[in-house]
Design an enzyme around this catalytic site. Sequence first.
Site, PDB file in Angstrom:
ATOM      1  N   GLY A 249      -1.745  -3.790  -4.119  1.00 22.40           N
ATOM      2  CA  GLY A 249      -0.759  -3.073  -4.912  1.00 22.40           C
ATOM      3  C   GLY A 249      -0.762  -1.564  -4.872  1.00 22.40           C
ATOM      4  O   GLY A 249       0.132  -0.952  -5.463  1.00 22.40           O
ATOM      5  N   GLU A 291      -7.025  -6.711  -2.275  1.00 25.63           N
ATOM      6  CA  GLU A 291      -6.171  -7.211  -1.195  1.00 25.63           C
ATOM      7  C   GLU A 291      -5.058  -6.240  -0.841  1.00 25.63           C
ATOM      8  O   GLU A 291      -3.883  -6.526  -1.023  1.00 25.63           O
ATOM      9  CB  GLU A 291      -5.490  -8.508  -1.634  1.00 25.63           C
ATOM     10  CG  GLU A 291      -6.429  -9.601  -1.984  1.00 25.63           C
ATOM     11  CD  GLU A 291      -5.733 -10.729  -2.741  1.00 25.63           C
ATOM     12  OE1 GLU A 291      -6.243 -11.847  -2.688  1.00 25.63           O
ATOM     13  OE2 GLU A 291      -4.696 -10.478  -3.391  1.00 25.63           O
ATOM     14  N   PRO A 292      -5.401  -5.071  -0.326  1.00 25.80           N
ATOM     15  CA  PRO A 292      -4.346  -4.127   0.031  1.00 25.80           C
ATOM     16  C   PRO A 292      -3.544  -4.592   1.241  1.00 25.80           C
ATOM     17  O   PRO A 292      -4.114  -5.090   2.216  1.00 25.80           O
ATOM     18  CB  PRO A 292      -5.122  -2.855   0.377  1.00 25.80           C
ATOM     19  CG  PRO A 292      -6.473  -3.345   0.824  1.00 25.80           C
ATOM     20  CD  PRO A 292      -6.751  -4.565  -0.012  1.00 25.80           C
ATOM     21  N   GLY A 293      -2.249  -4.474   1.142  1.00 26.69           N
ATOM     22  CA  GLY A 293      -1.393  -4.768   2.299  1.00 26.69           C
ATOM     23  C   GLY A 293      -0.671  -3.497   2.690  1.00 26.69           C
ATOM     24  O   GLY A 293      -0.990  -2.826   3.670  1.00 26.69           O
ATOM     25  N   ARG A 294       0.291  -3.127   1.823  1.00 24.32           N
ATOM     26  CA  ARG A 294       1.130  -1.954   2.075  1.00 24.32           C
ATOM     27  C   ARG A 294       0.308  -0.697   2.406  1.00 24.32           C
ATOM     28  O   ARG A 294       0.602   0.018   3.360  1.00 24.32           O
ATOM     29  CB  ARG A 294       1.957  -1.685   0.811  1.00 24.32           C
ATOM     30  CG  ARG A 294       3.030  -0.640   0.963  1.00 24.32           C
ATOM     31  CD  ARG A 294       3.595  -0.280  -0.419  1.00 24.32           C
ATOM     32  NE  ARG A 294       4.009  -1.404  -1.195  1.00 24.32           N
ATOM     33  CZ  ARG A 294       5.220  -1.971  -1.155  1.00 24.32           C
ATOM     34  NH1 ARG A 294       6.141  -1.472  -0.365  1.00 24.32           N
ATOM     35  NH2 ARG A 294       5.499  -3.000  -1.918  1.00 24.32           N
ATOM     36  N   ARG A 331      14.598  -3.722   3.097  1.00 27.48           N
ATOM     37  CA  ARG A 331      14.003  -3.285   1.824  1.00 27.48           C
ATOM     38  C   ARG A 331      14.955  -2.487   0.939  1.00 27.48           C
ATOM     39  O   ARG A 331      14.824  -2.511  -0.275  1.00 27.48           O
ATOM     40  CB  ARG A 331      12.686  -2.543   2.064  1.00 27.48           C
ATOM     41  CG  ARG A 331      11.627  -3.451   2.698  1.00 27.48           C
ATOM     42  CD  ARG A 331      10.222  -2.847   2.677  1.00 27.48           C
ATOM     43  NE  ARG A 331       9.691  -2.767   1.333  1.00 27.48           N
ATOM     44  CZ  ARG A 331       9.650  -1.679   0.619  1.00 27.48           C
ATOM     45  NH1 ARG A 331      10.108  -0.541   1.111  1.00 27.48           N
ATOM     46  NH2 ARG A 331       9.168  -1.703  -0.596  1.00 27.48           N
ATOM     47  N   CYS A 362      27.298  -7.349   9.632  1.00 26.11           N
ATOM     48  CA  CYS A 362      28.604  -7.534   9.017  1.00 26.11           C
ATOM     49  C   CYS A 362      28.384  -7.780   7.532  1.00 26.11           C
ATOM     50  O   CYS A 362      28.494  -8.907   7.049  1.00 26.11           O
ATOM     51  CB  CYS A 362      29.295  -8.710   9.683  1.00 26.11           C
ATOM     52  SG  CYS A 362      31.040  -8.561   9.537  1.00 26.11           S
ATOM     53  N   GLU A 363      28.023  -6.712   6.825  1.00 26.22           N
ATOM     54  CA  GLU A 363      27.604  -6.846   5.427  1.00 26.22           C
ATOM     55  C   GLU A 363      27.596  -5.450   4.821  1.00 26.22           C
ATOM     56  O   GLU A 363      26.895  -4.567   5.334  1.00 26.22           O
ATOM     57  CB  GLU A 363      26.189  -7.448   5.444  1.00 26.22           C
ATOM     58  CG  GLU A 363      25.537  -7.565   4.128  1.00 26.22           C
ATOM     59  CD  GLU A 363      25.327  -9.024   3.713  1.00 26.22           C
ATOM     60  OE1 GLU A 363      25.675  -9.935   4.477  1.00 26.22           O
ATOM     61  OE2 GLU A 363      24.831  -9.207   2.606  1.00 26.22           O
ATOM     62  N   TYR A 391       5.986  -4.609   5.434  1.00 25.69           N
ATOM     63  CA  TYR A 391       7.135  -5.392   4.975  1.00 25.69           C
ATOM     64  C   TYR A 391       8.434  -5.013   5.683  1.00 25.69           C
ATOM     65  O   TYR A 391       9.508  -5.029   5.075  1.00 25.69           O
ATOM     66  CB  TYR A 391       7.290  -5.255   3.451  1.00 25.69           C
ATOM     67  CG  TYR A 391       6.045  -5.646   2.677  1.00 25.69           C
ATOM     68  CD1 TYR A 391       5.606  -6.965   2.688  1.00 25.69           C
ATOM     69  CD2 TYR A 391       5.306  -4.709   1.968  1.00 25.69           C
ATOM     70  CE1 TYR A 391       4.453  -7.335   1.992  1.00 25.69           C
ATOM     71  CE2 TYR A 391       4.158  -5.072   1.269  1.00 25.69           C
ATOM     72  CZ  TYR A 391       3.742  -6.383   1.285  1.00 25.69           C
ATOM     73  OH  TYR A 391       2.610  -6.741   0.607  1.00 25.69           O
TER      74      TYR A 391
HETATM   75  N1  LLP Z   1      -2.203  -9.958  -2.970  1.00 25.75           N
HETATM   76  C1  LLP Z   1      -1.224 -10.727  -3.442  1.00 25.75           C
HETATM   77  C2  LLP Z   1      -1.551 -11.964  -4.125  1.00 25.75           C
HETATM   78  C3  LLP Z   1       0.110 -10.362  -3.251  1.00 25.75           C
HETATM   79  O1  LLP Z   1       1.077 -11.127  -3.747  1.00 25.75           O
HETATM   80  C4  LLP Z   1       0.413  -9.160  -2.555  1.00 25.75           C
HETATM   81  C5  LLP Z   1       1.787  -8.758  -2.326  1.00 25.75           C
HETATM   82  C6  LLP Z   1      -0.655  -8.387  -2.066  1.00 25.75           C
HETATM   83  C7  LLP Z   1      -1.949  -8.810  -2.303  1.00 25.75           C
HETATM   84  C8  LLP Z   1      -0.435  -7.115  -1.309  1.00 25.75           C
HETATM   85  O2  LLP Z   1       0.187  -6.158  -2.085  1.00 25.75           O
HETATM   86  P1  LLP Z   1       0.389  -4.682  -1.505  1.00 25.75           P
HETATM   87  O3  LLP Z   1      -0.959  -4.037  -1.384  1.00 25.75           O
HETATM   88  O4  LLP Z   1       1.036  -4.802  -0.183  1.00 25.75           O
HETATM   89  O5  LLP Z   1       1.250  -4.004  -2.501  1.00 25.75           O
HETATM   90  N2  LLP Z   1       8.023  -7.423   0.101  1.00 25.75           N
HETATM   91  C9  LLP Z   1       7.755  -6.470  -0.977  1.00 25.75           C
HETATM   92  C10 LLP Z   1       6.344  -6.535  -1.439  1.00 25.75           C
HETATM   93  C11 LLP Z   1       5.972  -7.905  -1.915  1.00 25.75           C
HETATM   94  C12 LLP Z   1       4.538  -7.969  -2.206  1.00 25.75           C
HETATM   95  C13 LLP Z   1       4.115  -9.365  -2.373  1.00 25.75           C
HETATM   96  N3  LLP Z   1       2.741  -9.523  -2.631  1.00 25.75           N
HETATM   97  C14 LLP Z   1       8.124  -5.071  -0.499  1.00 25.75           C
HETATM   98  O6  LLP Z   1       8.610  -4.933   0.615  1.00 25.75           O
HETATM   99  O7  LLP Z   1       7.971  -4.106  -1.238  1.00 25.75           O
END
Ligand code: LLP
Length: 432
Positions: A249, A291-294, A331, A362-363, A391
Amino acid sequence: MQICNNIDINGKGHLTFAGRDTLELAKKYGTPLYLMDEGKIREKIRTYKSAMERYFGEESIPLFASKAASFKQIYRIAKEEDMSIDVVSAGEIYTALSVGYDISNAFFHGNNKTIDEISFAIENNIGYFVVDSVSELDMVDREAERQGKKQKILLRITPGIDTHTNKKIATGNVDSKFGMAIVTGQAVDFVKVAIGYKNLDLVGYHCHVGSQVFDASTFIDAVDIMMDFAYAVKNEIGYVPEYMNLGGGFGVRYVASQADIDIASTIREVGAALTQKCQELGMEKPKILMEPGRSIVADAGMTLYTVGTVKKITNFKNYVAIDGGMTDNPRFALYDAEYTVMNAVKADAPKLYRCTIVGKCCESGDIIQEDVHIAKPEEGDILAVLTTGAYNYSMASNYNRIPRPPVVMLAGDRDYVAVKRETLEDIVRNDI
Ligand code: LLP
């Protein structure tokens, strides 16, 4: 000032990314084009690893939330960096396995894992399930029994935190499809039930408060609530979690007005709050997972497009259309997401032209960004959308039968294709 230190402008006035001239890359690979800065991904992984070890303790583990960017090379990098991952589908598991990633490190998320996915994950010795509901406990237990295994699990608990982030990406609220809530009393029951399963080994709790969160205090609140919960359960039934997963997050800076989170110091603040909380409760610190993703991949990405039509709707807007759109970056359409857009050809020219950047679908909602200021574009100019590493590719679609762009990795002087550009033949691949 550029929004990230891997972005610059060279002597020709061209935008550079990871030290490379974006116009040369656009010429070499065509557009639309996803670029990924491999060094930046590795740097972020190392930042998380060292900060978590330092401030949460040696046994803490960062996991890359691979939903943010899932393709083979990402799992190879994770493997080389000895980085654990979280996965949410058989597709992500399969991609990781296909490059020899050892999923005994991996955490399997999702609110509705199918029985086939559960079976596939257990067969391939997934490390941990993050179980979302009581019905999932039944399914995982049944499948573990069938395969003669004992499966480690964590329970997804909803702390009830309002993150003030976009409603579509806030997940810590009570009324959410994810997890079981503390305030309704269901979370305690969830633990009581979980410890009774013969083929499941409950090792801890998980929570995830939302995405694009800038405030350390949100994570500190999560620690507070989750540790209070752990304490209450311990007092009631004696169960003590080995792991506490605080989810992902951390926010990233898409536009100059947003904050630039310092990952290490945010983790330091959360770590200090955790230590204090555990002292107050007289509990041992659990092993912390995040659990960092973004925040691992977003600013490691940039998308390049070619400008096609430019038109003005009298009394309204200037529309600049590019050769991609919501198919490679949905997004804005989904979340009104903000992005910085630059004309890569004249990156040092004054940004005086106000326009809306639209795609070719087309949107009418096919918008990349509304009302931005860029250097006046002409047909054939290259536009760069910054901070697209998270994402974007992972949420891309073939709407309007538009092929997905390639992912090209940049590593020092080297550039290489990690995901090929889809062809028209690929588009009809599964059509009978
Ligand atoms: N852990 C869990 C259980 C999650 O559901 C998520 C994201 C993460 C970790 C990673 O979160 P992050 O560090 O990336 O914020 N598609 C959306 C974001 C959806 C996130 C879903 N879960 C966007 O493009 O903003």
